[in-house]
Design a protein around this motif. Structure first.
Motif, PDB file in Angstrom:
ATOM      1  N   VAL A 919      55.723  32.981  63.065  1.00 46.16           N
ATOM      2  CA  VAL A 919      55.472  33.456  61.709  1.00 46.16           C
ATOM      3  C   VAL A 919      54.606  34.703  61.770  1.00 46.16           C
ATOM      4  N   GLY A 920      55.012  35.732  61.052  1.00 47.33           N
ATOM      5  CA  GLY A 920      54.216  36.942  60.926  1.00 47.33           C
ATOM      6  C   GLY A 920      53.759  37.129  59.489  1.00 47.33           C
ATOM      7  N   ASN A 921      52.468  37.352  59.287  1.00 46.58           N
ATOM      8  CA  ASN A 921      51.901  37.592  57.962  1.00 46.58           C
ATOM      9  C   ASN A 921      51.304  38.991  57.926  1.00 46.58           C
ATOM     10  N   TRP A 922      51.746  39.787  56.953  1.00 40.47           N
ATOM     11  CA  TRP A 922      51.280  41.173  56.849  1.00 40.47           C
ATOM     12  C   TRP A 922      50.630  41.375  55.494  1.00 40.47           C
ATOM     13  N   ARG A 923      49.351  41.684  55.488  1.00 42.59           N
ATOM     14  CA  ARG A 923      48.650  42.010  54.246  1.00 42.59           C
ATOM     15  C   ARG A 923      48.903  43.477  53.939  1.00 42.59           C
ATOM     16  N   ILE A 924      49.812  43.719  52.983  1.00 43.69           N
ATOM     17  CA  ILE A 924      50.187  45.090  52.652  1.00 43.69           C
ATOM     18  C   ILE A 924      49.008  45.825  52.028  1.00 43.69           C
ATOM     19  N   ASN A 925      48.361  45.159  51.069  1.00 45.09           N
ATOM     20  CA  ASN A 925      47.121  45.680  50.470  1.00 45.09           C
ATOM     21  C   ASN A 925      46.383  44.489  49.877  1.00 45.09           C
ATOM     22  N   ASP A 926      45.396  44.763  49.050  1.00 43.41           N
ATOM     23  CA  ASP A 926      44.596  43.667  48.511  1.00 43.41           C
ATOM     24  C   ASP A 926      45.394  42.742  47.609  1.00 43.41           C
ATOM     25  N   ASN A 927      46.540  43.192  47.135  1.00 44.35           N
ATOM     26  CA  ASN A 927      47.299  42.413  46.158  1.00 44.35           C
ATOM     27  C   ASN A 927      48.577  41.792  46.709  1.00 44.35           C
ATOM     28  N   TYR A 928      49.087  42.293  47.818  1.00 43.81           N
ATOM     29  CA  TYR A 928      50.393  41.839  48.278  1.00 43.81           C
ATOM     30  C   TYR A 928      50.338  41.404  49.734  1.00 43.81           C
ATOM     31  N   ASP A 929      51.022  40.270  49.996  1.00 47.12           N
ATOM     32  CA  ASP A 929      51.202  39.771  51.360  1.00 47.12           C
ATOM     33  C   ASP A 929      52.684  39.538  51.602  1.00 47.12           C
ATOM     34  N   LEU A 930      53.144  39.972  52.759  1.00 51.15           N
ATOM     35  CA  LEU A 930      54.535  39.746  53.168  1.00 51.15           C
ATOM     36  C   LEU A 930      54.526  38.847  54.393  1.00 51.15           C
ATOM     37  N   TYR A 931      55.383  37.833  54.408  1.00 52.73           N
ATOM     38  CA  TYR A 931      55.448  36.984  55.589  1.00 52.73           C
ATOM     39  C   TYR A 931      56.897  36.767  56.001  1.00 52.73           C
ATOM     40  N   LEU A 932      57.100  36.790  57.306  1.00 54.30           N
ATOM     41  CA  LEU A 932      58.409  36.607  57.934  1.00 54.30           C
ATOM     42  C   LEU A 932      58.318  35.424  58.878  1.00 54.30           C
ATOM     43  N   THR A 933      59.315  34.542  58.805  1.00 56.91           N
ATOM     44  CA  THR A 933      59.289  33.311  59.586  1.00 56.91           C
ATOM     45  C   THR A 933      60.575  33.165  60.372  1.00 56.91           C
ATOM     46  N   MET A 934      60.436  32.745  61.614  1.00 56.62           N
ATOM     47  CA  MET A 934      61.591  32.352  62.422  1.00 56.62           C
ATOM     48  C   MET A 934      61.296  30.968  62.985  1.00 56.62           C
ATOM     49  N   LEU A 935      61.929  29.953  62.410  1.00 53.12           N
ATOM     50  CA  LEU A 935      61.786  28.594  62.901  1.00 53.12           C
ATOM     51  C   LEU A 935      62.808  28.335  63.998  1.00 53.12           C
ATOM     52  N   ASN A 936      62.417  27.502  64.964  1.00 57.48           N
ATOM     53  CA  ASN A 936      63.315  27.161  66.071  1.00 57.48           C
ATOM     54  C   ASN A 936      63.860  28.435  66.722  1.00 57.48           C
ATOM     55  N   VAL A 937      62.942  29.224  67.210  1.00 55.67           N
ATOM     56  CA  VAL A 937      63.268  30.543  67.741  1.00 55.67           C
ATOM     57  C   VAL A 937      64.365  30.470  68.803  1.00 55.67           C
ATOM     58  N   LEU A 938      64.327  29.452  69.637  1.00 52.36           N
ATOM     59  CA  LEU A 938      65.280  29.342  70.745  1.00 52.36           C
ATOM     60  C   LEU A 938      66.574  28.652  70.343  1.00 52.36           C
TER      61      LEU A 938
END
Length: 976
Positions: A919-938
């Motif tokens: 899981v990657g979490n990116w705080r774009i700014n004080d108001n927005y967060d973007l998160y990307l998830t890859m479950l069962n990567v393999l």
């Protein structure tokens, strides 16, 4: 006993999910109430508690609280997953955890420390539990999981532990979320939208109010959308040491390409001539009523195959149940709203009011074909008895198409309005037709559960030393369950008698005729809970180690359940549906309780905690539950903790107030004798070669027992917490739980053995024979159902270790690494009854309770988060141990590890299962967060398990979400 949602959790709790034992003071040192206590205390207690925060679940890529709780390493054995309920489970549409492998009814689920209404349907028709799908995800601040007995604080059912859902005390601003997910194969999509908005600050404005709403949807997934071997009944491609599996496709071919299964097709309809009075066959071979197999593959038998299968049609239709009808997960839709208002009253008190509404819809077409009642409706001799054992027609036996039909439906042979039966090809010759058929209508199951909850409360200070809190809650659930595609027995007999159903060409039937034979069945059930409780607590003296705290409280609650049977037996043998179970329960009770807790810091390094509770039930039971705990810190970096408690589980409505309940288990060689099997051409040693009629499932029908006693428990824990260096914590906790007077169905083995030995059936049991094997009609039929009552007769032991390691390090000024590893090891999970002890750890047992999902010894997870400031990357490894294909509740004491269920074409030990999530979490700014998830990567698929009957060739608990394969999610949060 609310664990005050108003109090902020420690900041370090939010780093990982779950974090063990982080239940002490906030960063400011404010005392809080933790689960399992009624006292406000700034120190950690003697019981092990796992805290799971909402932020930490986001870090892990978990979409719902339900999903996060299913991933607890202490959740084992007979848990209920949303995917399992898509395969005909009793508690359809629900989800529940089973801490310590002690089933869903020994884990108590609370909302802000208050009880919740039971799900109207019971697990296996008997075990009451709280549905995790009723959790309002977006207002949850954290979940505290007490891994210890807690009847001294909460009363019944808190034997294996407590799950306390703690909602937000206040929220100011706007929080919006949008999320979508899909598998790498382009299916199993999910969507989530939510919005929460609040105003006011309690500290500065003296009030806060917020409202929240959400929508969640998860698309269904069919078995035919996954690779081999999860997508078919053909197991010929599963091989071990040169032995390959059978082709379980109906009328499928062997590995050598030949036909010898002897299984008669039921699609389309087939018939053979029989004497209209005696039913004796006048022609051995069946023939098809329809011209072809429609969309199904067909196979024409060779002369040798026809000779070896004298009753099989010359041309047969092949039907792959798993491919055609199998479901991996249902379609789920959830939406709801919550509101809360909190206001200060004077300088020392505050009051709150909260309401919640959630609706969860779970639906699916078909099932795996392993569980009865979820493929298109069948009419065949095998189902000549109803689910609970009632014969569907006088004399039972196969259905017959009569020589004559008439509008009166009775005495057609002499009716002036009689005509030759157009569906009976032998009518002109004066012969009836024995019928085997399947209706061209897929069955459809849907549950719609609406949960309404309200809570109010007030808390404050009585004096400098004492405080109070009073809380009340009411919860009501409405459950509507819809069954479509199920045959109503009397209506089937009607259309057979008057000839209005066209068996030769089912597509020619009018919708009115189809609706008459297969009417929709709607079951409405409700569950209610009302509770009021008050607590006064405070400091009564000063001891060398600190304040001596005392808390006392009282509670009264009402529990009610109205779950009428969807298919009651007492309507008579024909006024019923095929394949809909008759289970149901109706009852209510009032519970009055008093409780107290004393916490004594004897010296700076030693705290002693005493608590107790007395519960009195209007149904006649009562119980006193004491508990003692201690925490000793000889050094600042090490602590010892331990508890001893007694608890109880009240008999469920399903055990004391139920209609007959039937659960089906697969037959094993152990229930037969070689002398019984010999005429069928096999033995116990060669059981896999027995006809499918012998190897099929049979029903265990349990009857209500109103005078049951409560189950009693005693448990103790012993733990060690070590912090050898700053930011590194090691924990080891040993638990030992024993339940006595455990409520179980009576041991049916003696009754089964007596039947197959031709001896009288023991008192207290009733054995109902199945219809004769159509290929061996003169042989003694196998058992269809065994009826018995519930009894307080067993002892259940659960023993194991919880292990945890958490670390947090600043690698550089800008990079922080947080790591948390947790594991649970089950040393012993056993049941003792009639002086026989059955051990289940590391096997498929308790097979009857777990649907064959078993009791793996180890379960663990290891999570690592690297925080780079505005970006964080989290990787989690999930471990689910392997297990042996044996179960002592099926094969007897001492058979654990002996591979009793091993079919020969797979190893007798199912492999362990490891998946990795990123899981990657990116705080774009004080108001927005973007998160990307890859479950069962393999993209690891679950290990092959052809024995577990809750899914097709894999374990739905072990497989979890892994069966989805590699799965992607993307989401955004906006916070203003």
């Amino acid at each position: 006993m609310p664990a005050y949602a108003q109090d902020t959790a420690p900041a370090q709790q939010e780093d990982v999910a779950p974090v063990p034992d982080q239940t002490g003071p906030t960063e400011e040192g404010e005392a809080i109430v933790v689960t399992g206590s009624i006292l406000r205390n700034a120190d950690e207690g003697p019981s092990p508690v796992t805290t799971v925060t909402a932020e930490a679940l986001d870090q892990r890529g978990v979409s719902t609280i339900q999903e996060g709780l299913q991933q607890l390493v202490s959740n084992n054995g007979p848990a209920i997953t949303n995917s399992f309920t898509a395969n005909g489970a009793f508690a359809a549409g629900a989800s529940a955890v089973s801490l310590r492998g002690l089933t869903t009814n020994s884990t108590l689920v609370l909302f802000d420390g208050l009880r919740a209404a039971y799900y109207p349907l019971a697990d296996d028709g008997t075990r009451n539990f709280v549905d995790l799908n009723t959790i309002p995800d977006d207002i949850v601040e954290r979940v505290e999981v007490l891994r210890d007995g807690a009847s001294s604080s909460y009363g019944a059912d808190a034997i294996a532990g407590v799950v306390n859902i703690i909602t937000r005390r206040e929220f100011e601003g706007v929080l919006a979320r949008a999320q979508a997910g899909i598998s790498s194969r382009g299916d199993a999509a999910e969507y989530r939208l939510s919005l929460t908005t609040g105003v006011g600050d309690l500290d500065t404005n003296g009030m806060n109010g917020y409202i929240s709403g959400f929508y969640y949807r998860s698309e269904s997934l069919a078995n035919n959308q996954r690779p081999y071997p999860y997508n078919t009944d053909d197991e010929r491609g599963i091989c071990f040491e040169d032995v390959c599996g059978p082709n379980n496709v109906v009328n499928g071919l062997n590995g050598d390409g030949e036909f010898d299964s002897g299984v008669l097709t039921v699609t389309p309809a087939i018939v053979r001539p029989v004497d209209p009075v005696t039913g004796a066959p006048t022609g051995a071979r069946y023939q098809q009523l329809q011209a072809n197999c429609g969309n199904l593959p067909s196979y024409t038998l060779t002369a040798a195959e026809r000779a070896a299968n004298p009753s099989t049609p010359t041309t047969v239709c092949q039907e792959d149940f798993t491919s055609l009808y199998g479901n991996i997960q249902p379609e789920i839709e959830r939406f709801g709203g919550s509101a809360r208002f909190t206001a200060a009253i004077g300088e020392t008190s505050e009051a709150y009011a909260q309401v919640n509404f959630l609706q969860t819809t779970s639906s699916y077409f078909g099932a795996t074909g392993v569980v009865r009642g979820n493929a298109p409706a069948a009419v065949r001799p095998r189902f000549s008895t109803s689910t609970a054992g009632q014969p569907f027609a006088p004399g039972s036996g196969p259905l017959r198409l009569p020589v004559y039909v008439c509008p009166e439906r009775v005495n057609c042979a002499t009716s002036p309005n009689r005509t030759l039966n157009p569906n009976n090809p032998f009518a002109a010759a004066g012969q009836a037709a024995e019928l085997r058929a399947r209706f061209p209508v897929r069955q459809f199951d849907e549950t719609v559960n609406r949960a309404y909850r309200a809570a109010i409360g007030v808390r404050g200070d009585i004096s400098d030393n004492f405080s109070y809190n009073v809380d009340a809650t009411a919860m009501h659930t409405d459950l509507r369950r819809t069954f479509e595609g199920y045959v109503y027995i009397q209506h089937l007999l009607d259309v057979i008698a008057d000839g209005t159903y066209n068996w030769r060409d089912p597509s020619a039937n009018s919708q009115d005729v189809i609706d008459y034979v297969i009417p929709t069945n709607i079951q409405n059930s409700t569950s209610d809970l009302y509770q009021v409780q008050g607590v006064v607590s405070g400091t009564v003296a000063q001891l060398p180690g600190g304040p001596l705290q005392l808390g006392v409280g009282a509670s009264i609650r009402y529990e009610g359940l109205d779950n009428p049977s969807a298919n009651p037996d007492d309507n008579g043998p024909t006024q019923r549906y095929f394949e809909i179970n008759s289970f149901g329960a109706v009852g209510n009770r009032t519970v009055r309780s008093v409780f107290a807790e004393l916490n004594a810091p004897i010296i700076d390094s030693l705290d002693i905690n005493l608590s107790g509770r007395y519960d009195s039930y209007s149904s006649g039971q009562d119980a006193f539950s004491p508990k003692i705990g201690a925490r000793f810190e000889p050094f600042s970096w090490v602590a010892l903790r331990g508890t001893y408690s007694q608890g109880f589980r009240i008999p469920s409505f399903g055990e004391a107030n139920s209609f007959p309940t039937t659960g089906f288990v697969n037959a094993s060689s152990g229930i037969y004798t070689d002398s019984y099997l010999a005429p069928y051409g096999c033995s116990r040693a060669t059981f896999s070669t027995c006809p499918s009629y012998i190897r099929g499932s049979y029903g265990l029908t349990s009857l209500a027992t109103p005078d049951l006693k409560p189950e009693k428990s005693r448990s103790f824990t012993l733990g060690l917490v070590v912090e050898p260096i700053r930011n590194v914590t090691l924990t080891v906790d040993y638990y030992n739980i024993r339940k006595t007077d455990a409520i179980v169905s009576a041991d049916t083995s003696e009754a089964i053995a007596a039947y197959y030995a031709g001896q009288p059936i023991p008192a207290g049991f009733n054995v109902i024979a199945d219809a004769p094997d159509p290929n061996n009609p003169t042989l003694r039929p196998r058992i269809a159902f065994v009826e018995s009552g519930y009894i307080n007769a067993a002892r259940i032991d659960s023993e194991g270790l919880d292990l945890g390691v958490t670390t947090t390090f600043d690698i550089t000024d800008n990079i922080r690494w947080t790591s948390a590893a947790q594991a649970t090891y089950i040393i012993n999970l056993s049941q003792t009854q009639n002086d026989q002890t059955l051990s289940f750890e590391g096997t498929l047992g308790n097979y009857n309770l777990t649907a064959g999902s078993g009791t793996p010894e180890w379960r663990g997870s290891w999570q690592n988060t690297f925080d780079f400031g505005d970006f964080a990357l989290t990787g989690t490894a999930n471990y689910f141990d392997g297990y042996n294909l044996s179960a002592e509740d099926q094969f007897g004491p001492g058979t654990s590890g002996q591979c009793g269920f091993d079919p020969g074409f797979v190893p007798c030990d199912v492999d362990s299962y490891i998946t990795f999530d990123l899981v990657g979490n990116w705080r774009i700014n004080d108001n927005y967060d973007l998160y990307l998830t890859m479950l069962n990567v393999l993209d690891e698929m679950p290990p092959v398990d052809p024995v577990t009957y809750g899914a097709a060739r894999y374990n739905p608990v072990q497989g979890g979400l892994g069966i989805l394969g590699r799965y992607f999610k993307v989401g955004v949060k906006a916070n203003f």
